[in-house]
Design an enzyme around this catalytic site. Structure first.
Site, PDB file in Angstrom:
ATOM      1  N   ASP A  68      -0.878   5.202   3.204  1.00  0.00           N
ATOM      2  CA  ASP A  68      -0.717   4.337   1.975  1.00  0.00           C
ATOM      3  C   ASP A  68      -1.109   2.707   2.433  1.00  0.00           C
ATOM      4  OD1 ASP A  68      -0.206   4.053  -0.800  1.00  0.00           O
ATOM      5  OD2 ASP A  68       1.344   2.598   0.039  1.00  0.00           O
ATOM      6  N   ASP A 399       1.683   7.370  -6.399  1.00  0.00           N
ATOM      7  CA  ASP A 399       0.138   6.863  -6.615  1.00  0.00           C
ATOM      8  C   ASP A 399      -0.408   7.980  -7.775  1.00  0.00           C
ATOM      9  OD1 ASP A 399       0.454   5.080  -4.690  1.00  0.00           O
ATOM     10  OD2 ASP A 399      -0.763   6.004  -3.260  1.00  0.00           O
TER      11      ASP A 399
END
Length: 558
Positions: A68, A399
């Site tokens: 990420d 996400d």
């Protein structure tokens, strides 16, 4: 150290504090752009479904394994002021739309790198910024034109495809189908229709709880709230059906006086009366709760041992010291109201749930409040073999939740696999031909920066970026809008046939953030860093007690 022009006699006038550093002009621009490019390069290899993970170790030796973008940049503890602006890009991207952090940083770094090449050709940064502005506006216009709207009330297909695309590049890719169903069901549960016919959803209404053990395939959605607390008293039931839940933001304890006070008691009878009074006060609190028909109490503050005993006697289950965020979610899930004053509690303030049960998950006991009718807050309980896997699964699910939230609030998608970036780049190159002057070069540079996305995707998949880019350009020139890179087969294909989709909101935010930060850094031509304060020297003879300086070191240095 910086000076003003010398006075008569050649003596310089000091302006900045001694030890301050200053760089100007090309040197300042070069340093800032280089720092930004280094940051972008550091996360490039984590981009896409075939991207690699980073293992980050902090000052305390704690390990984070992630791909990420925002997490990587946060853990890197970057110090350079210009490089910190790229960290801000990732934070903004994450806060606004929840996905696309790596893309935003890669494009920003590429915009700055290409701007530096133009500066070396004596094109002024202001001209480049103006060109970038026109390019960003044209790219956004193209994005809106190619966007694919869909009707949320008729089909959830695009939600599923988008959630799978979001998770395909993460550590949880093996379970993307199963987890995407959980994410979509969670967001649809907390979604609310607005008066104007649109929908609104808040990711904060989905609580993500994680416990090490079992596997990611055992992750589940709870139609209610899971509280990481156990029932306070062993005499209370561990299983309550048709629960009537009181949410209390007050302590079930006798308040201590705010001022110091002393009571002198000489007669044992008075001691007994004093203790009896305390007991009666606690009994009265429990009675006020019990009379409303409550059979479950969730308290944000403490519960006295005696109060626990009285609650257990009445068969009321109690949990204490619940987090404020959990209390708010419980109110949304159960339909109850949080009560701050026990004198005001009534039956209409109670929430309801089909089941309240304490269960052992791993080594810990957790309380499940589930079976809520039409809950506006739900819980995803993540299970995984290791703590690091659980942490990365939490980031991946966050996400995906954000991607679904974006689609609920704006039901428009574009195909992934760099198809939309290539389409925008192709249109920008055509647009550049209509612009005279040096701004044309900046627009072309913006188009090439967008092409850094397919280049990075192909590099990370072990493909030849030159061949891939050449084929992508040729296909998009033939108006094959959704042609992108299928990293699994290593070929250039129509991404809509592979069901690879991303929210328009994510792409829009990437363009805006990249343009704004690139412009901000390009406008800087003077960097002034103040000198650091020096430690004061120790007095002659050392510190009191015979110490030669701070920490036993002479001169007060350490």
């Amino acid at each position: 150290m910086s000076t003003l022009p010398t006075q008569a006699g050649g003596v310089p006038v000091l302006v900045l504090k001694e030890g301050a550093n200053r760089s100007r002009g090309r040197e300042a621009q070069h340093n800032n752009i280089t720092a930004a490019k280094v940051v972008a390069e550091s996360i490039k290899s984590a981009f896409g479904p075939k991207g690699m993970d980073k293992l980050l170790v902090d000052n305390f030796g704690d390990i984070t394994v992630t791909s990420d973008g925002r997490t990587i940049l946060d853990e890197m503890d970057i110090q350079h002021p210009a490089a910190k602006m790229l960290v801000e890009v990732a934070k903004t991207q994450d806060n606004e739309v929840g996905d696309g952090t790596t893309s935003a940083v890669i494009i920003t770094g590429d915009l700055l790198g290409r701007a530096e090449n133009l500066i070396e050709k004596n094109i002024h940064p202001t001209v480049i910024i103006d060109g970038y502005k026109k390019a960003a506006e044209k790219a956004l216009e193209t994005l809106e034109k190619i966007a694919l709207p869909f009707d949320l009330s008729k089909s959830n297909d695009f939600l599923k495809k988008t959630a799978i695309t979001s998770m395909a590049s993460k550590l949880v890719a093996d379970h993307k189908e199963y987890l995407s169903d959980i994410v979509i069901n969670a967001m649809l549960e907390v979604m609310e229709k607005q008066p104007d016919g649109t929908y609104k959803a808040d990711v904060d209404d989905v609580k993500v709880e994680k416990k090490t053990g079992e596997s990611l395939g055992d992750t589940k959605l709870v139609n209610g709230i899971v509280v990481d607390k156990e029932i306070v008293h062993s005499g209370m039931p561990k299983h309550v059906k048709n629960a009537k839940i009181a949410l209390i933001d007050a302590s079930l304890e006798n308040d201590k006086p705010e001022f110091d006070s002393k009571i002198n008691i000489e007669d044992p009878i008075h001691i007994e009366a004093f203790l009896k009074q305390e007991e009666d006060m606690l009994r009265s609190m429990v009675e006020k709760i019990s009379i409303t028909g409550t059979n479950v109490v969730i308290c944000q503050k403490g519960i006295d041992d005696m109060a626990q005993h009285f609650l257990a006697q009445k068969g009321i289950v109690a949990i204490r010291r619940a987090k404020k965020s959990d209390m708010e979610k419980l109110a949304r899930a159960t339909g109850g109201k949080i009560t701050s004053n026990l004198n005001d509690i009534s039956a209409k303030d109670l929430g309801s749930a089909a089941l309240v049960e304490e269960r052992k998950i791993g080594d810990d006991k957790m309380t499940f409040i589930e079976g809520c009718t039409n809950p506006k807050a739900v819980t995803i309980l993540i299970r995984g073999g290791t703590e690091r896997l659980n942490n990365e699964a939490e980031r991946s699910i966050h996400d995906a939740l954000c991607a679904i939230r974006d689609l609920i609030q704006e039901p428009k998608v574009v195909a992934g696999g760099s198809a939309s970036e290539m389409e925008m780049a192709t249109n920008l190159k055509k647009y550049a031909q209509t612009i005279s002057g040096r701004e044309q070069l900046a627009i072309l540079a913006f188009a090439e920066a967008l092409e850094s996305i397919p280049v990075t995707l192909s590099e990370n998949a072990g493909l030849d970026p030159i061949d891939i880019l050449a084929e992508l350009r040729a296909r998009h020139e033939k108006n094959e809008t959704w042609t992108g890179i299928d990293v699994n087969s290593g070929k250039v294909q129509d991404m809509t046939q592979l069901d690879v989709y991303e929210p328009v909101a994510v792409k829009r935010q990437i363009l805006k953030s990249a343009y704004e930060v690139a412009s901000l850094i390009l406008k800087i031509d003077d960097v002034i860093a103040s000198g650091k304060n020096k430690m004061p020297q120790a007095p002659p003879g050392g510190m009191p007690g015979g110490m030669g300086g701070m920490g036993g070191y002479p001169g007060g240095e350490y």
